[in-house]
Write a protein that holds these residues in place. Sequence first.
Motif, short mmCIF file in Angstrom:
data_model
loop_
_atom_site.label_atom_id
_atom_site.label_comp_id
_atom_site.label_asym_id
_atom_site.label_seq_id
_atom_site.Cartn_x
_atom_site.Cartn_y
_atom_site.Cartn_z
N GLY A 22 101.71 -7.61 99.79
CA GLY A 22 100.84 -6.53 99.59
C GLY A 22 101.27 -4.90 99.54
O GLY A 22 101.95 -4.32 100.23
N ASP A 23 100.21 -4.28 98.82
CA ASP A 23 100.60 -2.76 99.42
C ASP A 23 99.45 -2.60 99.89
O ASP A 23 98.48 -2.66 100.20
CB ASP A 23 100.10 -1.67 98.08
N ILE A 24 99.42 -1.99 101.37
CA ILE A 24 98.66 -1.24 102.62
C ILE A 24 99.62 -0.28 102.77
O ILE A 24 98.69 0.73 103.55
CB ILE A 24 99.69 -2.21 103.61
N LEU A 27 96.45 2.21 103.71
CA LEU A 27 96.02 1.51 105.62
C LEU A 27 96.34 2.72 105.98
O LEU A 27 96.18 2.93 107.18
CB LEU A 27 95.86 0.54 105.88
N SER A 34 104.23 -1.99 103.08
CA SER A 34 103.95 -3.11 101.98
C SER A 34 103.80 -4.15 103.77
O SER A 34 103.93 -3.54 104.48
CB SER A 34 105.22 -3.00 101.22
N THR A 109 94.23 -8.97 107.03
CA THR A 109 93.85 -8.24 106.62
C THR A 109 95.59 -7.27 105.90
O THR A 109 95.30 -8.05 103.74
CB THR A 109 93.90 -6.67 107.17
N CYS A 110 96.35 -8.06 105.92
CA CYS A 110 97.49 -8.57 105.80
C CYS A 110 97.45 -9.77 104.24
O CYS A 110 98.07 -9.23 102.86
CB CYS A 110 98.75 -8.62 106.30
N THR A 112 94.43 -10.76 102.87
CA THR A 112 93.86 -9.87 101.21
C THR A 112 94.91 -8.98 101.00
O THR A 112 94.67 -9.79 99.68
CB THR A 112 92.74 -10.03 102.00
N ARG A 113 95.36 -8.14 101.48
CA ARG A 113 95.81 -7.36 100.98
C ARG A 113 97.24 -8.29 99.87
O ARG A 113 97.51 -7.63 98.81
CB ARG A 113 96.90 -6.61 101.61
N PRO A 151 95.12 -7.27 95.63
CA PRO A 151 94.77 -7.09 96.71
C PRO A 151 92.45 -8.18 96.27
O PRO A 151 92.52 -8.09 95.44
CB PRO A 151 94.52 -6.17 97.52
N ASN A 153 89.60 -8.51 97.43
CA ASN A 153 87.99 -7.62 97.99
C ASN A 153 86.95 -8.67 98.17
O ASN A 153 86.48 -7.38 99.25
CB ASN A 153 88.64 -6.29 97.11
N VAL A 179 85.31 -5.76 101.40
CA VAL A 179 86.27 -4.69 102.20
C VAL A 179 85.25 -4.31 102.89
O VAL A 179 84.30 -3.18 102.09
CB VAL A 179 86.49 -4.52 100.92
#
Length: 231
Positions: A22-24, A27, A34, A109-110, A112-113, A151, A153, A179
């Motif tokens: 995922g792309d973080i 955040l 990532s 969180t990771c 779901t992303r 992701p 959301n 989210v």
Amino acid sequence: MIATSELKELLYNGGASLVGFGDISVLQYGGYTSCVALAVKIPADVVYGIGLGPTRDYFEQYRALNNKLDSLAELTAQYLTRQGFRAMAQTTTAVAESSGFRTPMPHKTCATRAGLGWIGKSALLVTREYGPAVRLSSVLTDARFDCIAEPVNTSGCGSCTACTEACPGRAIQGALWDVGTPREKLVDVKACRRAARALAMERIGEKITLCGKCIEVCPYTRAYLEKENLL
């Protein structure tokens, strides 16, 4: 650029049940852009056994699965650092909960992303494959991957109230997640903790927060148990 297919193969061979990327970057945490989200399923027979409360098998599986996830996270971080990237394995020894039972960058969180699932009414990650019958870990990195998940959301729980009705501590509020939804809107963490610790002491004589009822009753978990011929 990291080939996700190669890393996935390494992790699945190591015992992962689900792997996502995922792309973080939005955040803005520690310069990491990532994440690699890791899930290991709780064995179906163990989940089936907690219908009346936590069991010794369930307690022991938590430790075993945490150890497996720590190994997978460390394996991932080593793989990425060998490629020249920063990587932080969020192992049980590297990440500490605050007094409010929070971590700086939650595994959920990771997850779901990385498209592994959504946050259920129980505030647990719900996957389509295993419901919330998974344990999670994650790795934060500045690596770029050739395939990043869309992701998740919004909740997929809909009008289901199974976990809300089954919660021994009446801690689950019944709200749908998206989210930005605060955890307090989903679950009364202190009520959950009180009930779970009382159940664990009653059932297995351990001073630990362990219940699992919301896991066992989730329709996605039930579908997992059916596939394993336990229902």
